[in-house]
Each structure stands twice: as structure tokens, then as C-alpha cells.
Enzyme design. Structure first.
Site, PDB file in Angstrom:
ATOM      1  N   LYS A  31      15.010  17.295 -14.099  1.00  0.00           N
ATOM      2  CA  LYS A  31      14.679  18.118 -15.269  1.00  0.00           C
ATOM      3  C   LYS A  31      13.176  18.010 -15.520  1.00  0.00           C
ATOM      4  O   LYS A  31      12.637  16.905 -15.626  1.00  0.00           O
ATOM      5  CB  LYS A  31      15.461  17.569 -16.461  1.00  0.00           C
TER       6      LYS A  31
HETATM    7  O1  G3P Z   1      20.249  20.127 -24.385  1.00  0.00           O
HETATM    8  C1  G3P Z   1      19.103  19.783 -25.070  1.00  0.00           C
HETATM    9  C2  G3P Z   1      19.471  19.007 -26.256  1.00  0.00           C
HETATM   10  O2  G3P Z   1      19.636  17.668 -25.952  1.00  0.00           O
HETATM   11  C3  G3P Z   1      18.583  19.200 -27.403  1.00  0.00           C
HETATM   12  O3  G3P Z   1      19.417  19.305 -28.462  1.00  0.00           O
HETATM   13  O4  G3P Z   1      20.076  19.152 -30.777  1.00  0.00           O
HETATM   14  O5  G3P Z   1      18.144  17.788 -29.914  1.00  0.00           O
HETATM   15  O6  G3P Z   1      17.921  20.245 -30.201  1.00  0.00           O
HETATM   16  P1  G3P Z   1      18.860  19.100 -29.926  1.00  0.00           P
END
Ligand code: G3P
Length: 217
Positions: free
Chosen positions: A83
Site C-alpha cells: 500500500k
Molecule cells: O480503509 C481506510 C480506513 O482505515 C480509514 O478509515 O475510518 O480512519 O477514515 P477511517
């Protein structure tokens, strides 16, 4: 639609994996921090458990160091997707790592133009972050829809990995638009099974069943 689980918590991945719900896993530096585990160890454990791609994120910010980190992460297992962030350096690293035969997930995508560049750099996955756009009063779903249209216009094979999914509605809308994959926390995947009428209906069936005095076993 493929389901990836967005966590580095091994127990939670195992529970969903046993149900056949897991087509892959995504992690990031914040999720590794939350797990309290060593990145190489926990990523290996997850990659051994799950058949599909397991994303492990680089933390370098210049291309050469990203490539070096990516090569190291890719050696953990055959199903690692490296990634990289959607920066110019990340696109360069994506191109090199892809040409070396690795799966690459380009993350932190917030615009259709960024997604177009990732496809041109050969990304296996593009990760548009829905929830974080919603957080700043923009429309995360509109981005998924725009990328779907652009990729279909030109036949790009990069898979749209709807990320930063916070609600069951995000999951539903991503599926309606045709995102190839969604990655969601285990909690959201479990919430997809819930419906108030299911609970109500089951309650009524069980009450009536009790009145029959019968048993199946
Ligand atoms: O898939 C990406 C994720 O981990 C980010 O999610 O909720 O931190 O914006 P969030």
C-alpha cells in the site's frame, strides 16, 4: 463484491474468515498502532490466515525508500498488496513495484483525477476514502461513482476498493455503484446483517412456536 476487512486485529479477522466473509484484509499504520503488534509479525499472521490480498502500507515518503519498504513487505507472503499513498512519489513507487509483479494498493485517494493517475501507474487497487470526505461535508459516494465511470470509460483494470467505510449505508451504496471491493471494519460488516423487522419477525415466530409446545430436537 469482494469484502476486505479493515483491521489488524487477528481474532476479528478470524471470526469473519471462518464465515467465508473475507476476501482480503487492509491495514494501515494507524491500525497497526491500534493492534499493538509488530507490523511484520502481524501481517504474516494475517496473510497466512486469509487467502486473498493483505494490504501492508509503506511509511517512507520518498519513492526510493517506498520501493525498498514495499519490496520488504512484499516478501512477507505471496498475497501481500503493497500500500502506497497517493502522492507523486507513491505513484512512482506504484509503477516500479507493479512492474516487479507485486500487487499495489494506492491509498488516501480523494479525487477522481488521483484515481486516474493511479490506474495509469498500474495500481491493482485504488482506495478512495468515503468517510473522510463525508467528514468535511463532501460526498464520498460521488467520488466512487466518478471513478467507476472513468475506469469504465477507458477499460482500466484497477479495482475500486471503497475505503473509510463507516456505515452500512456506505457499504450498500458502494455495492450499488459497482465498487469492486469494499473494505470495512468488522463491526460494519456485522451490522449489515441487522434489520429491525428481522428481529421483530423472529420474536413473533418464537412466541408462536412456544405456544405449539413442540420441539424440533
Ligand atoms: O480503509 C481506510 C480506513 O482505515 C480509514 O478509515 O475510518 O480512519 O477514515 P477511517
Amino acid at each position: 463484491m469482494k469484502f476486505f476487512v479493515d483491521t489488524a486485529e487477528v481474532d476479528q479477522i478470524a471470526e469473519l474468515n471462518d464465515l467465508g466473509m473475507v476476501d482480503g484484509v487492509t491495514t494501515n499504520p494507524s491500525l497497526i498502532m491500534k493492534s499493538g503488534r509488530d507490523i511484520l509479525e502481524v501481517t504474516k499472521e494475517i496473510a497466512d490466515m486469509v487467502d486473498g490480498p493483505v494490504s501492508a502500507e509503506v511509511v517512507a515518503t520518498d519513492a526510493d525508500a517506498m520501493i525498498a519498504e514495499g519490496r520488504k513487505l512484499a516478501k512477507i507472503a505471496d498475497n501481500i498488496a503493497v500500500k502506497v499513498p497517493l502522492t507523486w512519489a507513491g505513484l512512482k513507487a506504484c509503477n516500479v513495484l507493479t512492474n516487479e509483479g507485486n500487487m499495489v494498493n494506492v491509498t488516501l485517494c480523494f479525487s477522481a483525477n488521483q484515481a486516474l493517475l493511479a490506474a495509469k501507474a498500474g495500481a491493482t487497487f485504488i482506495s478512495p476514502f468515503i468517510g473522510r470526505l463525508d467528514d468535511i461535508n463532501l460526498d464520498g459516494m460521488e467520488l466512487i461513482s466518478d471513478i467507476r465511470q472513468i475506469y469504465d470509460n477507458y477499460g482500466y483494470e484497477t479495482q475500486i476498493l471503497a475505503a473509510s467505510i463507516r456505515t452500512v449505508n456506505h457499504a450498500y451504496q458502494s455495492a450499488m455503484i459497482g465498487a469492486d471491493v469494499m473494505t470495512a471494519p468488522p463491526k460494519v460488516i456485522k451490522q449489515m446483517a441487522e434489520h429491525v423487522l428481522t428481529d421483530k419477525g423472529l420474536d413473533a415466530f418464537l412466541k408462536d412456536w412456544e405456544k405449539t409446545g413442540q420441539q424440533i430436537l
